[in-house]
Design an enzyme around this catalytic site. Structure first.
Site, PDB file in Angstrom:
ATOM      1  N   GLY A   1      46.540  44.775  52.345  1.00 25.97           N
ATOM      2  CA  GLY A   1      47.490  45.825  51.995  1.00 25.97           C
ATOM      3  C   GLY A   1      48.842  45.759  52.681  1.00 25.97           C
ATOM      4  O   GLY A   1      49.510  46.786  52.835  1.00 25.97           O
ATOM      5  N   THR A   2      49.302  44.538  53.059  1.00 23.84           N
ATOM      6  CA  THR A   2      50.627  44.500  53.682  1.00 23.84           C
ATOM      7  C   THR A   2      51.722  44.825  52.657  1.00 23.84           C
ATOM      8  O   THR A   2      52.756  45.381  53.020  1.00 23.84           O
ATOM      9  CB  THR A   2      50.917  43.126  54.324  1.00 23.84           C
TER      10      THR A   2
ATOM     11  N   MET B   1      43.244  41.814  43.024  1.00 25.30           N
ATOM     12  CA  MET B   1      42.743  40.488  42.659  1.00 25.30           C
ATOM     13  C   MET B   1      41.911  40.460  41.382  1.00 25.30           C
ATOM     14  O   MET B   1      41.184  39.497  41.154  1.00 25.30           O
ATOM     15  CB  MET B   1      41.941  39.900  43.826  1.00 25.30           C
TER      16      MET B   1
ATOM     17  N   LEU C   1      42.982  42.660  34.690  1.00 22.11           N
ATOM     18  CA  LEU C   1      42.552  43.716  33.767  1.00 22.11           C
ATOM     19  C   LEU C   1      42.934  43.320  32.343  1.00 22.11           C
ATOM     20  O   LEU C   1      43.923  42.615  32.128  1.00 22.11           O
ATOM     21  CB  LEU C   1      43.208  45.046  34.149  1.00 22.11           C
TER      22      LEU C   1
ATOM     23  N   HIS D   1      53.477  38.256  42.928  1.00 23.38           N
ATOM     24  CA  HIS D   1      52.750  36.990  42.985  1.00 23.38           C
ATOM     25  C   HIS D   1      53.411  36.099  44.045  1.00 23.38           C
ATOM     26  O   HIS D   1      54.638  35.978  44.068  1.00 23.38           O
ATOM     27  CB  HIS D   1      52.785  36.294  41.613  1.00 23.38           C
TER      28      HIS D   1
HETATM   29  C1  GAR Z   1      49.863  38.698  48.744  1.00 20.69           C
HETATM   30  O1  GAR Z   1      50.380  37.474  49.168  1.00 20.69           O
HETATM   31  C2  GAR Z   1      49.999  38.829  47.232  1.00 20.69           C
HETATM   32  O2  GAR Z   1      51.196  38.304  46.733  1.00 20.69           O
HETATM   33  C3  GAR Z   1      48.829  38.031  46.758  1.00 20.69           C
HETATM   34  O3  GAR Z   1      47.790  38.320  47.674  1.00 20.69           O
HETATM   35  C4  GAR Z   1      48.348  38.729  48.933  1.00 20.69           C
HETATM   36  C5  GAR Z   1      47.838  40.114  49.235  1.00 20.69           C
HETATM   37  O4  GAR Z   1      48.235  40.534  50.491  1.00 20.69           O
HETATM   38  N1  GAR Z   1      48.488  38.352  45.424  1.00 20.69           N
HETATM   39  C6  GAR Z   1      48.007  37.460  44.559  1.00 20.69           C
HETATM   40  O5  GAR Z   1      47.758  36.320  44.856  1.00 20.69           O
HETATM   41  C7  GAR Z   1      47.779  37.991  43.153  1.00 20.69           C
HETATM   42  N2  GAR Z   1      47.667  36.901  42.226  1.00 20.69           N
HETATM   43  P1  GAR Z   1      48.253  42.079  50.911  1.00 20.69           P
HETATM   44  O6  GAR Z   1      46.876  42.668  50.568  1.00 20.69           O
HETATM   45  O7  GAR Z   1      48.462  42.015  52.404  1.00 20.69           O
HETATM   46  O8  GAR Z   1      49.367  42.754  50.193  1.00 20.69           O
END
Ligand code: GAR
Length: 210
Positions: free
Chosen positions: A15-16, A94, A97, A113
């Protein structure tokens, strides 16, 4: 003057990116948007704690509680309607939908992304895998993209992109961190503000910032 828009954030992990949105809101940088609910696809996602620490309502909708993606998507659509979501943000969410959700919120859902789409995107490209593939290919720049969500994974109209240098000694982890810090945490709140303030036009699959 615009009315306040309810932002619902979908998460699965740390969740950053959610935190970047919460911080932007605290600085008054989400325009007419307000984060009203965080929905997680995983029960133990730390993103839920971040939301709770900031007094934001949380819900969990666990993917494996549903038989297939259609059932899960319908449950998600109903939850989003219940929450009166105006804008939906995938922030490290992730699950892909289907049209049950995408057709109900056309041009109102955005995803961040961790690469420059159309590179390193689509099914199977998520989280650290994206950076592993970028390093394997030897690209000299990567970055992040915020785009509208459609039923086709990572294929919706691109809203904002930011490039980040790849260094010779990068590991997937160091590249991920730099892309988050220099790109994702900046362009995600910016794109959400633009959307809340109705500044994004979509014409023939391309976006234009008004
Ligand atoms: C982030 O880097 C986001 O861009 C990526 O997962 C990470 C989640 O980090 N998302 C994907 O790869 C979606 N295809 P977070 O939970 O710390 O925000």
């Amino acid at each position: 003057m615009n009315n306040t828009k309810n932002i619902v954030v979908l998460v699965s992990g740390g969740g950053t990116n959610l935190q970047a949105l919460i911080d932007a809101q605290a600085r008054g940088e989400l325009g007419s948007g307000k984060i009203t609910c965080v929905i997680s696809s995983k029960a133990n996602a730390y993103a839920l704690t971040r939301a709770q620490n900031n007094g934001i309502k949380t819900r969990t909708l666990i993917r494996k509680d549903y038989n297939d993606i259609a059932e899960y998507s319908i449950a998600m659509r109903d939850a989003l309607l219940e929450e009166k979501a105006d804008i939906i943000v995938y922030a490290g969410f992730m699950t892909i939908l289907d049209e049950n959700v995408c057709d109900a919120f056309v041009n109102r859902m955005v995803n961040v992304h961790p690469a420059l789409i159309p590179s390193f995107c689509g099914k199977g490209y998520y989280g650290l895998h994206v950076h592993e593939e970028a390093l394997k290919k030897g690209v000299k720049v990567s970055g992040a993209t915020v785009h509208f969500v459609t039923a086709e994974c990572d294929a919706g109209p691109i809203i904002l992109q930011k490039a980040v240098k790849v260094l010779d000694d990068d590991t997937p982890e160091t590249l991920q961190k730099r892309i988050m810090e220099q790109a994702e945490w900046k362009i995600l709140p910016q794109a959400v503000k633009l959307l809340c303030d109705e500044k994004i036009a979509v014409v023939d699959g391309k976006t234009y910032i008004k």
